[in-house]
Scaffold this active site. Sequence first.
Site, mmCIF file in Angstrom:
data_model
loop_
_atom_site.group_PDB
_atom_site.id
_atom_site.type_symbol
_atom_site.label_atom_id
_atom_site.label_comp_id
_atom_site.label_asym_id
_atom_site.label_seq_id
_atom_site.Cartn_x
_atom_site.Cartn_y
_atom_site.Cartn_z
ATOM 1 N N SER A 148 0.852 -1.187 0.000
ATOM 2 C CA SER A 148 0.000 0.000 0.000
ATOM 3 C C SER A 148 0.886 1.234 0.000
ATOM 4 O O SER A 148 2.035 1.190 0.452
ATOM 5 C CB SER A 148 -0.891 0.017 1.245
ATOM 6 O OG SER A 148 -1.583 1.243 1.373
ATOM 7 N N TYR A 161 -2.366 -0.999 10.925
ATOM 8 C CA TYR A 161 -2.525 -1.272 9.495
ATOM 9 C C TYR A 161 -1.317 -0.775 8.707
ATOM 10 O O TYR A 161 -0.737 -1.525 7.914
ATOM 11 C CB TYR A 161 -3.798 -0.616 8.964
ATOM 12 C CG TYR A 161 -3.918 -0.714 7.459
ATOM 13 C CD1 TYR A 161 -4.357 -1.890 6.855
ATOM 14 C CD2 TYR A 161 -3.573 0.356 6.639
ATOM 15 C CE1 TYR A 161 -4.445 -1.996 5.477
ATOM 16 C CE2 TYR A 161 -3.667 0.260 5.260
ATOM 17 C CZ TYR A 161 -4.104 -0.916 4.688
ATOM 18 O OH TYR A 161 -4.186 -1.016 3.319
#
Length: 271
Positions: A148, A161
């Site tokens: 990501s 996360y």
Amino acid sequence: MTHSDTENAAWTGLALVTGASSGIGLELARQFAKHGYDLVIAAEDDGIETVAPELRTAGERSVQVEAVRADLATPEGIQRLVTCVGDRPLVAAALNAGIGAGGSFTENDLAAELRLIDLNVKSTVALAKPLLRDMVAREEGRMLITSSIASTLPGSYHAVYNASKSFLQSFAEALQDELKDSPVTVTSLMPGPTDTQFFRRAGMEDTRVGQSDSKDDPAEVARQGFEAMMAGRDRVVAESLMTKAQELANKVVPDKLKAAAHRKMAEPKGG
């Protein structure tokens, strides 16, 4: 056979996609199906069985699609998927399963954040081990790991996360170096905020990023990721120019400033 030798090779056969019931994972599965690959698709929810028939006819010719409902945050779920693949050779694997958990670290539920680590980190490592061993032994294979843009900055109000994605990015880059003399390649896919169910599931609907109308298109993210993987590229930042610009900026902006900027995007509006 080198990376350059395989860039334009014609790839056919069986591929695996995890987290394939919706979002980027489903779009990655569509890319494989459109290009004539048979598929093993996996996810925890029953949507994985719903999407299988559509994927079988997504391309010019029908392909075989095997849906595996398995909770990859558990050792049992991982083993179920590994057993399902068995000794069948995979020519490609997209390890995409993942979840988020927004909110203050001191207030978030510990069990939920440990489950995030189990799914995002542990399942990726546990699946990559046997799959890459087999690919290296056969001297053939492509692996895509969904990292990501979040891997490039401290994630205030998304701390666990972002850290999990930083692990995955580092993991992918290390594997790339280890396999540099092998025809097997590992590609990291680095999407930015994407128009999926991610923010609802992460409890981030009451945030600037969750409410933004400028999220990226998951189909385009998947297309760019698929093409980068099949070309044997190390990574792809997908899909918009805004996401690509953010990745470049994050290389030079100090971490404290990046954390403060992330806070503005991810802090609940009531916080």
